[in-house]
Design a protein around this motif. Structure first.
Motif, PDB file in Angstrom:
ATOM      1  N   UNK A  15       0.822  -0.587   0.066  1.00 32.14           N
ATOM      2  CA  UNK A  15      -0.238  -0.280  -0.069  1.00 32.14           C
ATOM      3  C   UNK A  15       0.852   1.081   0.188  1.00 32.14           C
ATOM      4  N   UNK A  16       0.479   2.610  -0.594  1.00 31.65           N
ATOM      5  CA  UNK A  16       0.957   3.646  -0.436  1.00 31.65           C
ATOM      6  C   UNK A  16       0.331   4.664   0.501  1.00 31.65           C
ATOM      7  N   UNK A  17       0.652   5.688   1.008  1.00 33.44           N
ATOM      8  CA  UNK A  17       1.695   5.696   1.414  1.00 33.44           C
ATOM      9  C   UNK A  17       2.779   4.547   1.909  1.00 33.44           C
ATOM     10  N   UNK A  18       3.888   4.214   1.787  1.00 31.59           N
ATOM     11  CA  UNK A  18       4.790   2.561   1.624  1.00 31.59           C
ATOM     12  C   UNK A  18       5.171   2.789   3.680  1.00 31.59           C
ATOM     13  N   UNK A  19       5.142   3.926   3.884  1.00 29.11           N
ATOM     14  CA  UNK A  19       4.926   4.779   5.619  1.00 29.11           C
ATOM     15  C   UNK A  19       4.328   4.053   6.328  1.00 29.11           C
ATOM     16  N   UNK A  20       2.759   3.514   5.903  1.00 29.63           N
ATOM     17  CA  UNK A  20       1.683   2.913   6.580  1.00 29.63           C
ATOM     18  C   UNK A  20       1.337   1.793   6.679  1.00 29.63           C
ATOM     19  N   UNK A  24       8.654  -1.074   9.818  1.00 31.55           N
ATOM     20  CA  UNK A  24       9.246   0.679  11.194  1.00 31.55           C
ATOM     21  C   UNK A  24       8.222   1.534  10.580  1.00 31.55           C
ATOM     22  N   UNK A  25       7.343   2.140   9.774  1.00 28.26           N
ATOM     23  CA  UNK A  25       6.658   2.995   9.238  1.00 28.26           C
ATOM     24  C   UNK A  25       5.354   2.826  10.690  1.00 28.26           C
ATOM     25  N   UNK A  26       4.764   1.773  11.071  1.00 31.33           N
ATOM     26  CA  UNK A  26       4.078   1.482  11.424  1.00 31.33           C
ATOM     27  C   UNK A  26       4.518   1.535  13.086  1.00 31.33           C
ATOM     28  N   UNK A  27       5.064   1.564  13.450  1.00 34.40           N
ATOM     29  CA  UNK A  27       6.032   1.426  14.806  1.00 34.40           C
ATOM     30  C   UNK A  27       6.364   3.701  14.356  1.00 34.40           C
ATOM     31  N   UNK A  28       5.918   4.059  13.926  1.00 32.19           N
ATOM     32  CA  UNK A  28       5.675   5.410  14.459  1.00 32.19           C
ATOM     33  C   UNK A  28       4.874   6.437  14.318  1.00 32.19           C
ATOM     34  N   UNK A  29       4.602   6.954  15.315  1.00 33.04           N
ATOM     35  CA  UNK A  29       2.705   7.625  15.797  1.00 33.04           C
ATOM     36  C   UNK A  29       2.663   7.844  14.745  1.00 33.04           C
ATOM     37  N   UNK A  30       1.748   7.748  14.762  1.00 41.75           N
ATOM     38  CA  UNK A  30       0.342   8.378  13.771  1.00 41.75           C
ATOM     39  C   UNK A  30       0.520  10.434  13.043  1.00 41.75           C
ATOM     40  N   UNK A 110      13.606  12.036   0.137  1.00 40.76           N
ATOM     41  CA  UNK A 110      12.709  11.591  -0.907  1.00 40.76           C
ATOM     42  C   UNK A 110      12.815   9.532   0.547  1.00 40.76           C
ATOM     43  N   UNK A 111      13.844   9.940   1.020  1.00 39.07           N
ATOM     44  CA  UNK A 111      14.306   8.163   1.929  1.00 39.07           C
ATOM     45  C   UNK A 111      13.136   8.194   3.053  1.00 39.07           C
ATOM     46  N   UNK A 112      12.150   7.532   3.224  1.00 39.35           N
ATOM     47  CA  UNK A 112      11.300   7.463   4.052  1.00 39.35           C
ATOM     48  C   UNK A 112      11.248   5.990   5.001  1.00 39.35           C
ATOM     49  N   UNK A 113      11.093   5.673   6.701  1.00 39.86           N
ATOM     50  CA  UNK A 113      10.844   4.419   7.133  1.00 39.86           C
ATOM     51  C   UNK A 113      10.564   3.550   6.143  1.00 39.86           C
TER      52      UNK A 113
END
Length: 125
Positions: A15-20, A24-30, A110-113
């Motif tokens: 899915x996109x955005x990939x951070x979601x 590692x992305x899901x470990x970041x608070x919403x 552009x580099x994200x979690x």
């Protein structure tokens, strides 16, 4: 000169955005992910206004891929991505930058979690 920013990721589910969709992305608070998303959107608006953003696409899941190879005297197609790997191409942006240094500066943004970014210049013939 044109450059492609290739975004490799392993979202589960895709899915996109990939951070979601990355561990590692899901470990970041919403609220932090939302702020990061707003910063990313602002960067794209800035690049669009400056003329540096040529285009970009988010890509569908690797399982939707159709791969074509030349075998014998004709192309043969198969389902799925060409290689078994953890990270797959998730999307790309085409930038038109005055210098390589500027392209590198932008690629880092552009580099994200959970993502791996590749910057590649166009080939000049």
């Amino acid at each position: 000169m044109k450059y492609v920013v290739l975004i490799h990721s392993n979202p589960q589910p895709w899915g996109h955005p990939t951070i979601d969709f990355t561990e590692v992305g899901r470990s970041i608070p919403a609220d932090e992910r939302e702020a990061m998303g707003k910063e990313f959107d602002a960067m794209l608006a800035e690049l669009s206004a400056s003329g540096e953003l040529v285009s970009g696409l988010a890509l569908d899941a690797p399982s939707t891929t159709r791969t074509y190879r030349w075998e014998g005297k004709r192309p043969v197609s198969t389902d799925g991505p060409y290689a078994e790997s953890k990270e797959q191409l998730a999307g790309f942006f085409v930038l038109d930058c005055a210098t390589r240094e500027r392209a590198e500066e932008l690629a880092a943004k552009f580099a994200g979690p959970g993502d791996v970014i590749e910057l590649r210049p166009e080939m000049i013939f």
